[in-house]
Design an enzyme around this catalytic site. Structure first.
Site, PDB file in Angstrom:
ATOM      1  N   CYS A  28       0.784  -1.239   0.000  1.00  0.00           N
ATOM      2  CA  CYS A  28       0.000   0.000   0.000  1.00  0.00           C
ATOM      3  C   CYS A  28       0.821   1.298   0.000  1.00  0.00           C
ATOM      4  O   CYS A  28       0.413   2.256  -0.648  1.00  0.00           O
ATOM      5  CB  CYS A  28      -1.053  -0.013   1.098  1.00  0.00           C
ATOM      6  SG  CYS A  28      -0.406  -0.308   2.739  1.00  0.00           S
TER       7      CYS A  28
ATOM      8  N   ASN B 254      -6.288  -9.994   6.334  1.00  0.00           N
ATOM      9  CA  ASN B 254      -6.988  -8.981   7.105  1.00  0.00           C
ATOM     10  C   ASN B 254      -7.639  -7.970   6.178  1.00  0.00           C
ATOM     11  O   ASN B 254      -7.454  -8.018   4.954  1.00  0.00           O
ATOM     12  CB  ASN B 254      -6.056  -8.313   8.114  1.00  0.00           C
ATOM     13  CG  ASN B 254      -4.873  -7.669   7.451  1.00  0.00           C
ATOM     14  OD1 ASN B 254      -4.898  -7.389   6.251  1.00  0.00           O
ATOM     15  ND2 ASN B 254      -3.832  -7.418   8.207  1.00  0.00           N
TER      16      ASN B 254
ATOM     17  N   CYS C 139      -7.011  -1.044   3.210  1.00  0.00           N
ATOM     18  CA  CYS C 139      -6.394  -2.084   2.407  1.00  0.00           C
ATOM     19  C   CYS C 139      -6.705  -3.434   3.027  1.00  0.00           C
ATOM     20  O   CYS C 139      -7.208  -3.528   4.143  1.00  0.00           O
ATOM     21  CB  CYS C 139      -4.888  -1.869   2.311  1.00  0.00           C
ATOM     22  SG  CYS C 139      -4.067  -1.870   3.903  1.00  0.00           S
TER      23      CYS C 139
ATOM     24  N   ARG D 216      -0.347 -17.896   3.362  1.00  0.00           N
ATOM     25  CA  ARG D 216      -1.233 -18.153   4.506  1.00  0.00           C
ATOM     26  C   ARG D 216      -2.520 -18.839   4.058  1.00  0.00           C
ATOM     27  O   ARG D 216      -3.005 -19.733   4.733  1.00  0.00           O
ATOM     28  CB  ARG D 216      -1.543 -16.850   5.244  1.00  0.00           C
ATOM     29  CG  ARG D 216      -0.311 -16.164   5.809  1.00  0.00           C
ATOM     30  CD  ARG D 216      -0.175 -16.391   7.295  1.00  0.00           C
ATOM     31  NE  ARG D 216       1.045 -15.808   7.806  1.00  0.00           N
ATOM     32  CZ  ARG D 216       1.092 -14.808   8.691  1.00  0.00           C
ATOM     33  NH1 ARG D 216      -0.029 -14.278   9.157  1.00  0.00           N
ATOM     34  NH2 ARG D 216       2.248 -14.348   9.122  1.00  0.00           N
TER      35      ARG D 216
ATOM     36  N   ASP E 297      -9.354  -9.237  11.324  1.00  0.00           N
ATOM     37  CA  ASP E 297      -8.448 -10.342  11.012  1.00  0.00           C
ATOM     38  C   ASP E 297      -9.269 -11.562  10.630  1.00  0.00           C
ATOM     39  O   ASP E 297     -10.336 -11.805  11.202  1.00  0.00           O
ATOM     40  CB  ASP E 297      -7.612 -10.708  12.249  1.00  0.00           C
ATOM     41  CG  ASP E 297      -6.276  -9.972  12.276  1.00  0.00           C
ATOM     42  OD1 ASP E 297      -6.045  -9.119  11.394  1.00  0.00           O
ATOM     43  OD2 ASP E 297      -5.475 -10.254  13.187  1.00  0.00           O
TER      44      ASP E 297
ATOM     45  N   GLU F 248      -2.451  -7.236  -2.539  1.00  0.00           N
ATOM     46  CA  GLU F 248      -2.955  -6.203  -1.640  1.00  0.00           C
ATOM     47  C   GLU F 248      -3.917  -5.279  -2.361  1.00  0.00           C
ATOM     48  O   GLU F 248      -3.512  -4.438  -3.154  1.00  0.00           O
ATOM     49  CB  GLU F 248      -1.836  -5.379  -0.990  1.00  0.00           C
ATOM     50  CG  GLU F 248      -2.461  -4.394  -0.007  1.00  0.00           C
ATOM     51  CD  GLU F 248      -1.531  -3.748   0.987  1.00  0.00           C
ATOM     52  OE1 GLU F 248      -0.364  -4.174   1.092  1.00  0.00           O
ATOM     53  OE2 GLU F 248      -1.992  -2.812   1.663  1.00  0.00           O
TER      54      GLU F 248
ATOM     55  N   GLU G  24      -3.678 -16.201  11.416  1.00  0.00           N
ATOM     56  CA  GLU G  24      -4.218 -15.036  10.707  1.00  0.00           C
ATOM     57  C   GLU G  24      -3.822 -15.203   9.249  1.00  0.00           C
ATOM     58  O   GLU G  24      -2.648 -15.166   8.918  1.00  0.00           O
ATOM     59  CB  GLU G  24      -3.628 -13.735  11.254  1.00  0.00           C
ATOM     60  CG  GLU G  24      -4.089 -12.533  10.448  1.00  0.00           C
ATOM     61  CD  GLU G  24      -3.227 -11.288  10.626  1.00  0.00           C
ATOM     62  OE1 GLU G  24      -2.704 -11.059  11.722  1.00  0.00           O
ATOM     63  OE2 GLU G  24      -3.095 -10.548   9.635  1.00  0.00           O
TER      64      GLU G  24
ATOM     65  N   ARG H 206       9.960  -9.163   5.016  1.00  0.00           N
ATOM     66  CA  ARG H 206       9.950  -8.785   6.431  1.00  0.00           C
ATOM     67  C   ARG H 206      10.968  -9.595   7.181  1.00  0.00           C
ATOM     68  O   ARG H 206      11.015 -10.815   7.043  1.00  0.00           O
ATOM     69  CB  ARG H 206       8.565  -9.042   7.052  1.00  0.00           C
ATOM     70  CG  ARG H 206       7.509  -8.187   6.417  1.00  0.00           C
ATOM     71  CD  ARG H 206       6.187  -8.351   7.105  1.00  0.00           C
ATOM     72  NE  ARG H 206       5.207  -7.551   6.393  1.00  0.00           N
ATOM     73  CZ  ARG H 206       3.967  -7.346   6.806  1.00  0.00           C
ATOM     74  NH1 ARG H 206       3.565  -7.895   7.931  1.00  0.00           N
ATOM     75  NH2 ARG H 206       3.155  -6.610   6.102  1.00  0.00           N
TER      76      ARG H 206
ATOM     77  N   GLU I  28      11.596 -11.441   9.918  1.00  0.00           N
ATOM     78  CA  GLU I  28      10.788 -12.026  10.997  1.00  0.00           C
ATOM     79  C   GLU I  28      11.653 -12.658  12.076  1.00  0.00           C
ATOM     80  O   GLU I  28      11.175 -12.968  13.164  1.00  0.00           O
ATOM     81  CB  GLU I  28       9.820 -13.078  10.429  1.00  0.00           C
ATOM     82  CG  GLU I  28       8.749 -12.520   9.493  1.00  0.00           C
ATOM     83  CD  GLU I  28       7.591 -11.831  10.216  1.00  0.00           C
ATOM     84  OE1 GLU I  28       7.621 -11.747  11.459  1.00  0.00           O
ATOM     85  OE2 GLU I  28       6.672 -11.369   9.520  1.00  0.00           O
TER      86      GLU I  28
ATOM     87  N   ARG J  51       5.037 -18.085   8.155  1.00  0.00           N
ATOM     88  CA  ARG J  51       5.723 -16.873   8.619  1.00  0.00           C
ATOM     89  C   ARG J  51       7.120 -16.887   8.034  1.00  0.00           C
ATOM     90  O   ARG J  51       8.019 -17.538   8.530  1.00  0.00           O
ATOM     91  CB  ARG J  51       5.751 -16.767  10.143  1.00  0.00           C
ATOM     92  CG  ARG J  51       6.325 -15.426  10.607  1.00  0.00           C
ATOM     93  CD  ARG J  51       6.228 -15.228  12.094  1.00  0.00           C
ATOM     94  NE  ARG J  51       4.859 -15.134  12.558  1.00  0.00           N
ATOM     95  CZ  ARG J  51       4.093 -14.047  12.424  1.00  0.00           C
ATOM     96  NH1 ARG J  51       4.577 -12.956  11.870  1.00  0.00           N
ATOM     97  NH2 ARG J  51       2.871 -14.057  12.849  1.00  0.00           N
TER      98      ARG J  51
HETATM   99  P1  ATP Z   1       1.278 -11.132  11.926  1.00  0.00           P
HETATM  100  O1  ATP Z   1       0.561 -10.590  13.117  1.00  0.00           O
HETATM  101  O2  ATP Z   1       0.935 -12.555  11.610  1.00  0.00           O
HETATM  102  O3  ATP Z   1       2.738 -10.830  11.930  1.00  0.00           O
HETATM  103  P2  ATP Z   1       0.828  -8.782  10.484  1.00  0.00           P
HETATM  104  O4  ATP Z   1      -0.156  -8.078  11.327  1.00  0.00           O
HETATM  105  O5  ATP Z   1       2.252  -8.404  10.536  1.00  0.00           O
HETATM  106  O6  ATP Z   1       0.682 -10.348  10.686  1.00  0.00           O
HETATM  107  P3  ATP Z   1      -0.091  -7.504   8.159  1.00  0.00           P
HETATM  108  O7  ATP Z   1       0.985  -6.493   8.119  1.00  0.00           O
HETATM  109  O8  ATP Z   1      -1.424  -7.082   8.576  1.00  0.00           O
HETATM  110  O9  ATP Z   1       0.332  -8.757   9.002  1.00  0.00           O
HETATM  111  O10 ATP Z   1      -0.107  -8.241   6.738  1.00  0.00           O
HETATM  112  C1  ATP Z   1      -1.285  -8.702   6.132  1.00  0.00           C
HETATM  113  C2  ATP Z   1      -1.193 -10.124   5.696  1.00  0.00           C
HETATM  114  O11 ATP Z   1       0.079 -10.453   5.157  1.00  0.00           O
HETATM  115  C3  ATP Z   1      -1.387 -11.130   6.815  1.00  0.00           C
HETATM  116  O12 ATP Z   1      -2.727 -11.324   7.099  1.00  0.00           O
HETATM  117  C4  ATP Z   1      -0.763 -12.351   6.208  1.00  0.00           C
HETATM  118  O13 ATP Z   1      -1.661 -12.952   5.301  1.00  0.00           O
HETATM  119  C5  ATP Z   1       0.398 -11.799   5.433  1.00  0.00           C
HETATM  120  N1  ATP Z   1       1.667 -11.860   6.177  1.00  0.00           N
HETATM  121  C6  ATP Z   1       2.153 -10.976   7.055  1.00  0.00           C
HETATM  122  N2  ATP Z   1       3.368 -11.336   7.511  1.00  0.00           N
HETATM  123  C7  ATP Z   1       3.660 -12.500   6.880  1.00  0.00           C
HETATM  124  C8  ATP Z   1       4.780 -13.389   6.912  1.00  0.00           C
HETATM  125  N3  ATP Z   1       5.840 -13.128   7.665  1.00  0.00           N
HETATM  126  N4  ATP Z   1       4.753 -14.491   6.137  1.00  0.00           N
HETATM  127  C9  ATP Z   1       3.687 -14.748   5.348  1.00  0.00           C
HETATM  128  N5  ATP Z   1       2.602 -13.954   5.265  1.00  0.00           N
HETATM  129  C10 ATP Z   1       2.578 -12.840   6.020  1.00  0.00           C
HETATM  130 ZN    ZN Z   2      -1.749  -2.030   3.449  1.00  0.00          ZN
HETATM  131 MG    MG Z   3       3.910  -9.206  11.542  1.00  0.00          MG
END
Ligand code: ATP
Ligand code: ZN
Ligand code: MG
Length: 512
Positions: free
Chosen positions: A307, A446, A471, A478, A425, A356, A443, A337, A339, A348
């Site tokens: 976004c 969202n 968004c 996932r 979520d 998106e 999750e 990311r 992680e 993850r």
């Molecule tokens: P989480 O709480 O699981 O870390 P987030 O709140 O960081 O998620 P958002 O930034 O809202 O996630 O991202 C939206 C979507 O992107 C999530 O619902 C998920 O489908 C996907 N997503 C986020 N982080 C990851 C990741 N590390 N690996 C795979 N998919 C991801």
């Molecule tokens: Zn966004």
């Molecule tokens: Mg996260």
């Protein structure tokens, strides 16, 4: 609030010839220039003591919150320059603050140490904060850092309230419980069957034909069952996000520790890189320290969410009424990311595939769109993927921090009907993690309406009225993970609706 300043105004010449007048001038200013903007009956700033020392007027100033001491110092310089310039040809050159003590109230007594940059001291007595700054430059004052520093202390004290607390979570809808015959971790199973391979590098997977086909089927479902019927149009963004963009969205202050940063070469000159290439030829290794010298410090990072660049593309535009709501999605750019310890399976990862959708319109348009999205998503998860899943209101940490728990402005306990902004979520039960009551659900996507945060940060305007935006993050790994964890890897057990999108699996490879 109390501001106590020790500092000086530095003049162009010795103040001795003007010394006799200074006391009178300063007294007069306390009642005039320094009172400008102070409401009736409120205290203005006071000059406590002063001393002319060569070209320096050393002084102390004490103030409340109206015309704060540092503003008073700047006003004095201007006024005195005018007066002394006329009479003695002496002008104010600069100001200097040797020590600035600021006292203000915070919402609660901190329970742990609060650290902020620039401060040479920060102490609390109950809910009174005492912030000490030394050697404050004029630049620091004119860039308004003082106010931001005070705001930061308050924000950090407020944030302590949420530490260790669970995120706000409130169920909206839940599918019926299903009977599951599969209880394995699909990532492990896919790896065993050769559908995926870990790497290259940390937190990444190489998807072989079978897994790639499942992920692409998920993508087609999202496009054909959700986004295209609702009128979303595709855009293609860049993977690179310049810091300017993240400064506007807040990512640079919120998630800097999760970003993959990107360095450009400091130069493209082959000559500058020659030694590195030679070392590679001889050692067959990359001399990383040498490499670091050849790189620029990053000015950008890899996409974290799509976004920000989408908002950037509408920056400073006035959108035509007939285009509203703007409905677009990006599915090209991967999200990166860091992680770290949180990595697990394909759900993850450090690099993932996500569609998106982003929407910009009036709040009424977006609330209506959200209904449409919810219905379409429901159709996908109930009728095509046949998942056991649920929806809940949640509050991202930044909203909690901003005091907007519940994701909407009226307060966390407002009824569902009142919710116009906020994040939903979508969570799926993963049988391999244990019982549906006790295990953590995944999750898998969202859906948010985020108010005018981004439309105002990027100055995106309507011909009339206010615009808001939101968004939804469709995480394809996932979706895949949720689906396979419930349905298993044997295509003959997959629901009919999904089979229509993926009638058969590619055969992949056998390795010997
Ligand atoms: P989480 O709480 O699981 O870390 P987030 O709140 O960081 O998620 P958002 O930034 O809202 O996630 O991202 C939206 C979507 O992107 C999530 O619902 C998920 O489908 C996907 N997503 C986020 N982080 C990851 C990741 N590390 N690996 C795979 N998919 C991801
Ligand atoms: Zn966004
Ligand atoms: Mg996260």
């Amino acid at each position: 609030m109390r501001f106590e300043l020790e500092g000086a105004i530095i003049f162009s010449a010795d103040l001795a010839p003007a010394a006799a007048e200074l006391d009178g001038i300063l007294k007069e200013m306390e009642g005039t220039v320094l009172m400008k903007g102070v409401p009736e009956g409120e205290e203005g700033p006071h000059v406590g003591s002063w001393k002319a020392d060569g070209p320096e007027l050393k002084l102390t100033i004490v103030s409340g919150r109206h015309v704060r001491a540092h503003e008073a110092l700047l006003r004095l310089r201007k006024e005195l320059s005018g007066r002394l310039g006329k009479a003695h040809r002496i002008g104010g050159r600069a100001v200097r603050i040797d020590r600035y003590t600021i006292e203000f109230q915070v919402s609660r007594e901190p329970v742990a140490e609060v650290r902020v940059p620039f401060a040479s001291g920060l102490e609390f007595q109950g809910t009174t904060a005492r912030l000490v700054l030394t050697d404050v430059t004029e630049d620091f004052l004119s860039r308004n850092y003082v106010d931001r520093l005070i705001a930061l202390v308050k924000e950090k004290v407020d944030a302590q309230r949420y530490e260790g607390k669970e995120e706000f979570w409130e169920a909206i809808w839940e599918s019926p419980a299903l009977e599951h015959t599969y209880d394995m971790d699909p990532t492990e199973e896919m790896a065993r069957l050769g559908w995926i391979q870990q790497g290259p590098g940390k937190g990444r997977w190489f998807f072989r034909p079978q897994a790639a086909a499942v992920i692409r089927a998920m993508e087609r479902i999202a496009l054909e069952e959700v986004l295209h019927p609702l009128g979303f149009q595709e855009v293609i963004s860049s993977s690179l996000v310049p810091f300017e963009v993240w400064l506007k969205t807040g990512h640079m202050k919120g998630v800097a520790n999760e970003i993959y940063y990107l360095s450009e070469p400091a130069t493209r000159s082959a000559e500058a890189w020659e030694e590195l290439s030679d070392l590679v030829k001889i050692t067959r290794e990359v001399p990383r320290e040498k490499l670091a010298d050849l790189l620029e410090v990053p000015r950008a990072g890899m996409t974290y969410a799509q976004c920000p660049n989408i908002y950037w593309s509408f920056q400073k535009r006035t959108l035509a009424d007939e285009d509203l709501p703007i409905l677009v999605y990006d599915r090209t750019v991967n999200s990166f990311r860091y992680e770290s310890g949180g990595r697990h399976g394909i759900e993850r990862v450090d690099e993932f595939h996500r569609i998106e959708p982003v929407y910009i319109g009036t709040i009424d348009q977006l609330v209506e769109l959200r209904e449409g999205l919810i219905e379409r998503y429901k159709h996908v998860f109930n009728d095509i993927l046949e998942l056991e899943w649920r929806m809940a209101w949640v509050s991202p940490f930044y909203l909690q921090q901003a005091g907007l728990a519940g994701g909407e402005t009226e307060g966390a306990d407002a009824g569902d009907d009142d919710r116009r902004e906020g994040t939903i979520d979508y969570e799926a039960y993963l049988p391999y993690r244990g019982s549906r009551e006790e295990s953590e659900w995944l999750e898998f996507q969202n859906l948010s309406i985020l108010g005018d945060r981004y439309t105002s940060a990027f100055t995106i305007k309507a011909q009339r009225g206010e615009l808001v935006s939101g968004c939804s993050g469709i995480g394809l790994e996932r979706w895949t993970s949720a689906f396979l964890a419930q349905k298993g890897l044997d295509p003959s057990n997959w629901p009919q609706g999904f089979k229509e999108y993926l009638p058969s699996l590619p055969k992949g490879f056998t390795f010997h």
